[in-house]
Design a protein around this motif. Structure first.
Motif, PDB file in Angstrom:
ATOM      1  N   HIS A  56       0.855  -1.296  -0.036  1.00 22.18           N
ATOM      2  CA  HIS A  56      -0.134  -0.174   0.049  1.00 22.18           C
ATOM      3  C   HIS A  56       1.122   1.214   0.079  1.00 22.18           C
ATOM      4  O   HIS A  56       0.814   2.123  -1.031  1.00 22.18           O
ATOM      5  CB  HIS A  56      -0.767  -0.074   1.252  1.00 22.18           C
ATOM      6  CG  HIS A  56      -1.792   1.111   1.492  1.00 22.18           C
ATOM      7  ND1 HIS A  56      -1.900   1.619   2.509  1.00 22.18           N
ATOM      8  CD2 HIS A  56      -2.396   1.846   0.227  1.00 22.18           C
ATOM      9  CE1 HIS A  56      -2.804   2.743   2.255  1.00 22.18           C
ATOM     10  NE2 HIS A  56      -3.132   2.919   1.213  1.00 22.18           N
ATOM     11  N   ALA A  83      -3.853  -3.907   5.738  1.00 26.05           N
ATOM     12  CA  ALA A  83      -3.804  -4.548   4.775  1.00 26.05           C
ATOM     13  C   ALA A  83      -3.489  -6.314   5.162  1.00 26.05           C
ATOM     14  O   ALA A  83      -2.556  -6.186   6.178  1.00 26.05           O
ATOM     15  CB  ALA A  83      -2.710  -4.222   3.834  1.00 26.05           C
ATOM     16  N   CYS A  92      -2.187 -10.077  -1.515  1.00 20.07           N
ATOM     17  CA  CYS A  92      -3.237  -9.222  -0.956  1.00 20.07           C
ATOM     18  C   CYS A  92      -4.468 -10.031  -0.722  1.00 20.07           C
ATOM     19  O   CYS A  92      -5.084 -10.726  -1.602  1.00 20.07           O
ATOM     20  CB  CYS A  92      -3.449  -7.994  -1.300  1.00 20.07           C
ATOM     21  SG  CYS A  92      -4.773  -7.023  -0.644  1.00 20.07           S
ATOM     22  N   GLY A  95      -8.103  -5.346   2.337  1.00 17.40           N
ATOM     23  CA  GLY A  95      -7.527  -4.012   2.998  1.00 17.40           C
ATOM     24  C   GLY A  95      -7.006  -3.247   1.571  1.00 17.40           C
ATOM     25  O   GLY A  95      -7.177  -3.456   0.449  1.00 17.40           O
ATOM     26  N   CYS A  97      -4.095  -2.934   0.144  1.00 19.48           N
ATOM     27  CA  CYS A  97      -2.896  -3.361  -0.475  1.00 19.48           C
ATOM     28  C   CYS A  97      -3.083  -3.198  -1.948  1.00 19.48           C
ATOM     29  O   CYS A  97      -4.191  -3.468  -2.417  1.00 19.48           O
ATOM     30  CB  CYS A  97      -2.621  -4.699  -0.006  1.00 19.48           C
ATOM     31  SG  CYS A  97      -3.794  -5.877   0.423  1.00 19.48           S
TER      32      CYS A  97
END
Ligand code: FES
Length: 126
Positions: A56, A83, A92, A95, A97
């Motif tokens: 992120h 994340a 991922c 979240g 990410c």
């Protein structure tokens, strides 16, 4: 500085240092010319390693030193915005990410975990 482009296996820790869903073993690498933190964990009896860099925002993820697993012990979680990543793939799950974590190849033999260098991944030279 000229990099050694031959792949190397570098001893990281004893196998017993990595416990399923437990604390990580931190280490440093040079990734694309930058010194970065990395970590190794064990999940479902297998060891994995990633750069300690959230997809992120490129920040370290552990919410306490070497703690990456969430309360369930099934996901790696970033302390900053939550994340969540698969411990097996670094991809991922949920979240903010973007994509996944950057993985580092590991092998485990004779009771020792080794990480592997690659074209973009080198050991830190002191
Ligand atoms: S920096 Fe990791 S979720 Fe935002």
């Amino acid at each position: 500085m000229a990099w050694n482009t031959e792949p190397q296996a570098i001893a990281l820790c004893n196998s017993g240092d990595l416990v399923n869903s437990g604390l990580a073993v931190p280490f440093d690498v040079v990734y694309c010319g930058q010194t970065c933190y990395a970590f190794a964990i064990r999940y479902a009896d297998r060891a994995y390693a990633y750069l300690n860099r959230c997809s992120h925002v490129p920040m370290e993820m552990d919410y306490q030193p070497n703690r990456f697993f969430d309360m369930t012990g099934h996901w790696l979680i970033c302390a900053t915005h939550g994340a969540m990543y698969s411990p097996q793939t670094g991809q991922c799950r949920t979240g903010p990410c973007r994509g996944g974590l950057i993985s580092i190849a590991l092998t485990e033999f004779d009771g020792v975990v080794h990480w592997h260098t690659g074209p973009h991944l080198q050991p830190v030279v002191f």
